[in-house]
Design a protein around this motif. Structure first.
Motif, PDB file in Angstrom:
ATOM      1  N   GLU A  34       0.836  -1.197   0.000  1.00  0.00           N
ATOM      2  CA  GLU A  34       0.000   0.000   0.000  1.00  0.00           C
ATOM      3  C   GLU A  34       0.878   1.257   0.000  1.00  0.00           C
ATOM      4  N   ASP A  35       1.916   1.261   0.832  1.00  0.00           N
ATOM      5  CA  ASP A  35       2.818   2.416   0.880  1.00  0.00           C
ATOM      6  C   ASP A  35       3.495   2.630  -0.476  1.00  0.00           C
ATOM      7  N   ALA A  36       3.954   1.516  -1.073  1.00  0.00           N
ATOM      8  CA  ALA A  36       4.641   1.615  -2.369  1.00  0.00           C
ATOM      9  C   ALA A  36       3.682   2.125  -3.441  1.00  0.00           C
ATOM     10  N   ILE A  37       2.427   1.652  -3.396  1.00  0.00           N
ATOM     11  CA  ILE A  37       1.430   2.087  -4.386  1.00  0.00           C
ATOM     12  C   ILE A  37       1.173   3.590  -4.257  1.00  0.00           C
ATOM     13  N   GLN A  38       0.986   4.024  -3.012  1.00  0.00           N
ATOM     14  CA  GLN A  38       0.729   5.451  -2.777  1.00  0.00           C
ATOM     15  C   GLN A  38       1.863   6.299  -3.338  1.00  0.00           C
ATOM     16  N   GLN A  39       3.082   5.856  -3.061  1.00  0.00           N
ATOM     17  CA  GLN A  39       4.273   6.580  -3.527  1.00  0.00           C
ATOM     18  C   GLN A  39       4.313   6.594  -5.066  1.00  0.00           C
ATOM     19  N   ALA A  40       4.083   5.416  -5.681  1.00  0.00           N
ATOM     20  CA  ALA A  40       4.147   5.312  -7.141  1.00  0.00           C
ATOM     21  C   ALA A  40       3.066   6.176  -7.793  1.00  0.00           C
TER      22      ALA A  40
ATOM     23  N   ARG B 198       1.474  11.062 -10.805  1.00  0.00           N
ATOM     24  CA  ARG B 198       0.751  12.349 -10.911  1.00  0.00           C
ATOM     25  C   ARG B 198       1.722  13.482 -11.176  1.00  0.00           C
ATOM     26  N   SER B 199       2.828  13.507 -10.427  1.00  0.00           N
ATOM     27  CA  SER B 199       3.739  14.643 -10.583  1.00  0.00           C
ATOM     28  C   SER B 199       4.460  14.590 -11.933  1.00  0.00           C
ATOM     29  N   LYS B 200       4.639  13.410 -12.490  1.00  0.00           N
ATOM     30  CA  LYS B 200       5.281  13.302 -13.811  1.00  0.00           C
ATOM     31  C   LYS B 200       4.261  13.424 -14.949  1.00  0.00           C
ATOM     32  N   GLY B 201       2.985  13.497 -14.591  1.00  0.00           N
ATOM     33  CA  GLY B 201       1.936  13.627 -15.620  1.00  0.00           C
ATOM     34  C   GLY B 201       1.748  12.349 -16.434  1.00  0.00           C
ATOM     35  N   ILE B 202       2.001  11.193 -15.817  1.00  0.00           N
ATOM     36  CA  ILE B 202       1.847   9.933 -16.564  1.00  0.00           C
ATOM     37  C   ILE B 202       0.377   9.506 -16.563  1.00  0.00           C
TER      38      ILE B 202
ATOM     39  N   PRO C  38       1.877   0.221 -16.534  1.00  0.00           N
ATOM     40  CA  PRO C  38       3.278  -0.243 -16.515  1.00  0.00           C
ATOM     41  C   PRO C  38       4.166   0.584 -15.586  1.00  0.00           C
ATOM     42  N   PHE C  39       3.950   1.899 -15.540  1.00  0.00           N
ATOM     43  CA  PHE C  39       4.764   2.741 -14.662  1.00  0.00           C
ATOM     44  C   PHE C  39       4.579   2.346 -13.202  1.00  0.00           C
ATOM     45  N   VAL C  40       3.324   2.208 -12.790  1.00  0.00           N
ATOM     46  CA  VAL C  40       3.053   1.876 -11.385  1.00  0.00           C
ATOM     47  C   VAL C  40       3.607   0.483 -11.054  1.00  0.00           C
ATOM     48  N   LEU C  41       3.424  -0.479 -11.958  1.00  0.00           N
ATOM     49  CA  LEU C  41       3.939  -1.837 -11.695  1.00  0.00           C
ATOM     50  C   LEU C  41       5.453  -1.800 -11.491  1.00  0.00           C
ATOM     51  N   GLN C  42       6.141  -1.061 -12.355  1.00  0.00           N
ATOM     52  CA  GLN C  42       7.599  -1.001 -12.277  1.00  0.00           C
ATOM     53  C   GLN C  42       8.056  -0.303 -10.994  1.00  0.00           C
ATOM     54  N   ARG C  43       7.419   0.813 -10.653  1.00  0.00           N
ATOM     55  CA  ARG C  43       7.819   1.559  -9.452  1.00  0.00           C
ATOM     56  C   ARG C  43       7.531   0.756  -8.180  1.00  0.00           C
ATOM     57  N   VAL C  44       6.375   0.077  -8.148  1.00  0.00           N
ATOM     58  CA  VAL C  44       6.049  -0.713  -6.956  1.00  0.00           C
ATOM     59  C   VAL C  44       7.091  -1.828  -6.793  1.00  0.00           C
ATOM     60  N   ASN C  45       7.513  -2.391  -7.912  1.00  0.00           N
ATOM     61  CA  ASN C  45       8.538  -3.432  -7.845  1.00  0.00           C
ATOM     62  C   ASN C  45       9.854  -2.872  -7.303  1.00  0.00           C
ATOM     63  N   GLU C  46      10.247  -1.680  -7.789  1.00  0.00           N
ATOM     64  CA  GLU C  46      11.498  -1.076  -7.313  1.00  0.00           C
ATOM     65  C   GLU C  46      11.384  -0.731  -5.827  1.00  0.00           C
TER      66      GLU C  46
END
Ligand code: PSU
Ligand code: MN
Length: 333
Positions: free
Chosen positions: A270-276, A281-285, A292-300
């Protein structure tokens, strides 16, 4: 007695001849390439399980994506069905991919993530890409494959009531009669609204196993109940057989909770999702890049924990899906 038997055999023959004609007609369609093992399974009525490839091209990094793809095909075989991974190569829809083709999809960068909307353009340009749940459902249905296994489907994104970012996977489930076996939807999405939208689309959703709770990918609990529950593969197969017998054009979603030993501590994810989501939002994705962006960031952000769970989940779904396809095959005989 003999008359009855002859009648039964006659109608059986007619059905087989009809399905062979259908398969032949389909095989000659431009833009379709059906692997020989899948052709043979279609002609002889063997159980087949379709698999998607956006999970390979956009859902997981190389080389884990490739080993996952190979391994999931093997699991499908071990449990009695023929795997048919769907992907687009040089403007052709491939139903069943060989190892070289899987390798190409797993390794290439900048391939297209292909949903219903993207299919005509990708075909007309002769491009290559990975098919999402919606793209794979279309191909599976055209080939006459009724069961399709994936990890998680797309859904209504959080904030979707404002952005209108609702995955076309949900409308596809409403218009294409294929059974999708998944671990529910990821909690990167708005699960309540996703279930509401599936109801609007007339999609029959059933939780698989001992609980009616709709699973949320890494977590067995989502706080939402599925409208229905099927206890085992036979019940799931009967559900699919009913939708086919009715001739409804809508699909079925079988939601399989992830194995108990793989459940993750919800809070870490949940924390990782919120962060991703904040970063997105800030990158305008937006649009098709968001998932794909959220999946990759949550993994990192979870140091690869989400990828491990993701792979275990797909493997579990492949086991269940393959057995469902076998049970469905027995019902048709
Ligand atoms: N959810 C996952 N892994 C995935 C996807 C979703 O946990 O790989 C992929 C699937 O291919 C799904 C697609 O069909 O993302 C949905 O994308 P969108 O949200 O842009 O509709
Ligand atoms: Mn979207």
């Amino acid at each position: 007695m003999i008359g009855k038997l002859a009648c039964k055999l006659g109608s059986r023959m007619a059905a087989v001849t009809y399905s062979i004609i259908q398969v032949r007609r389909f095989l000659h369609d431009a833009h379709f390439r059906v692997q020989s093992s899948v052709q043979e399974a279609l002609a002889s009525g063997k159980p087949i399980v379709a698999l998607e490839s956006a999970i390979i091209t956009h859902g997981m990094p190389y080389p884990q994506n490739l080993s996952m793809a190979r391994n999931v095909e093997e699991i499908v075989r071990t449990h009695g069905s023929v795997p048919a991974t769907v992907g687009i190569l040089n403007g052709n829809i491939h139903i069943g991919l060989n190892d070289e083709e899987l390798h190409f999809l797993a390794k290439s960068e900048n391939l297209v993530k292909v949903s219903r909307r993207d299919l005509p353009y990708v075909l007309s340009q002769g491009s290559s890409g990975g098919t999402t749940v919606s793209g794979t459902m279309i191909a599976a249905h055209k080939a006459g494959i009724h069961v399709f296994v994936t990890g998680g489907i797309g859904g209504v994104h959080r904030g979707g009531e404002i952005t209108m970012d609702v995955s076309t996977d949900l409308t596809e489930l409403g218009r294409t009669p294929v059974a999708v076996v998944s671990a529910g939807v990821k909690s990167i999405l708005d699960i309540g609204r996703t279930l509401e939208f599936l109801e609007t689309q007339g999609v029959c959703v059933a939780a698989f196993g001992e609980s009616r709770e709709f699973p949320a990918f890494f977590c067995r609990q989502s706080g939402f109940q599925a409208p229905y529950q099927v206890q085992n593969e036979e019940e799931a197969a009967k559900l699919i057989a009913s939708i086919l017998a009715l001739g409804l054009s809508s699909g079925v979603l079988i939601a399989v909770p992830c194995p108990k030993e793989q459940t993750a501590s919800g809070q870490i994810f949940e924390d990782a999702i919120q962060q991703a989501l904040k970063e997105a939002r800030s990158k305008g994705i937006i649009g098709k890049e968001l998932t794909p962006f959220v999946l990759q960031r949550v993994n990192e952000l979870t140091s690869g924990k989400s990828l491990d769970s993701n792979i275990a989940l797909v493997q579990n779904n492949a086991r269940v899906g393959s057995r469902i396809a076998v049970a469905l095959g027995k019902l048709k005989k």
